[in-house]
Motif scaffolding. Structure first.
Motif, mmCIF file in Angstrom:
data_model
loop_
_atom_site.group_PDB
_atom_site.id
_atom_site.type_symbol
_atom_site.label_atom_id
_atom_site.label_comp_id
_atom_site.label_asym_id
_atom_site.label_seq_id
_atom_site.Cartn_x
_atom_site.Cartn_y
_atom_site.Cartn_z
ATOM 1 N N GLU A 172 59.816 41.194 42.906
ATOM 2 C CA GLU A 172 58.485 39.969 43.487
ATOM 3 C C GLU A 172 58.815 40.714 45.093
ATOM 4 O OE1 GLU A 172 55.985 36.875 44.208
ATOM 5 O OE2 GLU A 172 56.708 37.725 42.743
ATOM 6 N N GLY A 173 57.657 41.273 45.677
ATOM 7 C CA GLY A 173 58.034 41.750 47.021
ATOM 8 C C GLY A 173 58.543 43.436 47.203
ATOM 9 N N SER A 189 54.471 41.821 42.572
ATOM 10 C CA SER A 189 54.619 40.316 42.095
ATOM 11 C C SER A 189 54.441 39.922 40.675
ATOM 12 C CB SER A 189 52.817 40.049 42.679
ATOM 13 O OG SER A 189 51.991 38.528 42.504
ATOM 14 N N THR A 227 50.541 34.657 44.429
ATOM 15 C CA THR A 227 50.966 35.322 45.399
ATOM 16 C C THR A 227 49.733 35.330 46.788
ATOM 17 O OG1 THR A 227 52.387 36.709 44.931
ATOM 18 C CG2 THR A 227 51.375 37.338 46.502
ATOM 19 N N ARG A 239 49.799 32.271 48.435
ATOM 20 C CA ARG A 239 50.845 32.003 49.351
ATOM 21 C C ARG A 239 50.351 33.364 51.117
ATOM 22 N NH1 ARG A 239 54.144 32.685 44.864
ATOM 23 N NH2 ARG A 239 54.883 34.714 45.911
ATOM 24 N N VAL A 266 49.054 43.480 46.426
ATOM 25 C CA VAL A 266 49.663 43.217 46.036
ATOM 26 C C VAL A 266 49.413 43.503 44.430
ATOM 27 C CG1 VAL A 266 49.590 40.906 44.798
ATOM 28 C CG2 VAL A 266 49.469 40.882 47.521
ATOM 29 N N VAL A 300 56.235 34.559 52.399
ATOM 30 C CA VAL A 300 55.382 35.607 50.917
ATOM 31 C C VAL A 300 55.738 35.722 50.085
ATOM 32 C CG1 VAL A 300 53.498 36.649 50.155
ATOM 33 C CG2 VAL A 300 52.877 35.906 52.684
ATOM 34 N N PHE A 301 56.953 36.890 50.325
ATOM 35 C CA PHE A 301 57.914 37.523 49.198
ATOM 36 C C PHE A 301 59.575 36.470 49.862
ATOM 37 C CE2 PHE A 301 54.334 40.263 49.842
ATOM 38 C CZ PHE A 301 53.935 40.226 49.034
#
Length: 265
Positions: free
Chosen positions: A6-7, A76, A82, A85, A119, A157-158
């Protein structure tokens, strides 16, 4: 290839008014070859380095013409979550999560300082087929005039942990995922013309930075900075003939001491 954390940066593409000219330029500068364009997906065309997918180029959709610009996608596991967020952190969802066949789900967003990024929730297309190899993506940095906004946004977010470079001459931050540094953030100073918007600068690996710069400028690209030796590699910042910014880096030619980095509480 495992799905990215993630991210983690997982893909890059760019929209060009003249896709054939872009293919010719990057094919010469980075050694890319190109697959067949997919009319079902807006003539999206993947680029390959040594047979591995490394990026893509696409023409603008009618009514969405604009300056050429590279877009970095961050991985993501759930694009809808996501996107939620992103809004909660003060960002803007420019394009809602959209399924792209079996390939995956994408959305486009803008951080509170105006930096556009993508994303990507992987399906059959998991992202880069190679990184840090000749012609492939290597690194990226968020360039922003409002670093405080970006610094507050991305770790919300991440799952990033932030570190700051101890250098009075430059405001530079790094974002880590676990023990891996995945993204940089550079504050834009007065040396950036006011008409240059905030953006994410992507770096592509080359075996010889100076030779890549010579090929780029010989094909109508503009050298913006460098070449410069650093502890991370010899790099240069360029704009292609259609105005998209990118950098090239030879990661095997390094010079100097690694900078001191401090964890951010």
């Amino acid at each position: 290839m495992a799905v990215q954390s993630e991210g983690a940066p997982c893909w890059a593409d760019a929209m060009f008014g003249d896709v054939e000219a872009a293919k010719s330029f990057y094919g010469d500068v980075l050694g890319w070859t190109f697959g067949e364009s997919s009319s079902e997906y807006g003539n999206y065309t993947q680029a390959y380095a040594d047979g591995k997918a490394v990026a893509a180029v696409v023409p603008p959709m009618p009514g969405q013409e604009g300056p050429a610009q590279w877009c970095l996608y961050l991985a993501s596991r759930d694009a809808a979550a996501t996107a939620a967020r992103i809004r909660e952190a003060g960002g803007e969802v420019v394009m809602e999560p959209m399924r792209v066949g079996d390939y995956g789900t994408m959305c486009l967003a803008r951080d509170p300082s105006g930096v556009v990024f993508g994303v990507w929730q992987a399906g059959t297309h998991e992202g880069f087929g190679a990184t840090a190899e000749p012609g492939a993506y290597c690194w990226a940095e968020v360039f922003t005039r409002e670093p405080g906004k970006s610094d507050g946004f991305f770790p919300q977010v991440f799952p990033y942990k932030a570190k700051q470079m101890d250098d009075d001459g430059v405001d530079f931050r790094l974002f880590d995922l676990g023990d891996r540094t995945v993204l940089g953030r550079m504050a834009m100073g007065d040396d950036f013309p006011p008409e240059v918007p905030p953006y994410i600068n992507v770096y592509f690996t080359v075996p010889d930075c100076d030779a890549a710069v010579a090929r780029a400028t010989g094909r109508g690209g503009v050298l913006r900075f460098g070449p410069m030796d650093t502890p991370f590699g010899r790099f240069a910042a360029l704009s292609d003939p259609q105005g998209a910014s990118f950098s090239v880096i030879d990661i095997n030619t390094t010079e100097g001491e690694m900078p001191k980095i401090t964890d951010v509480a």
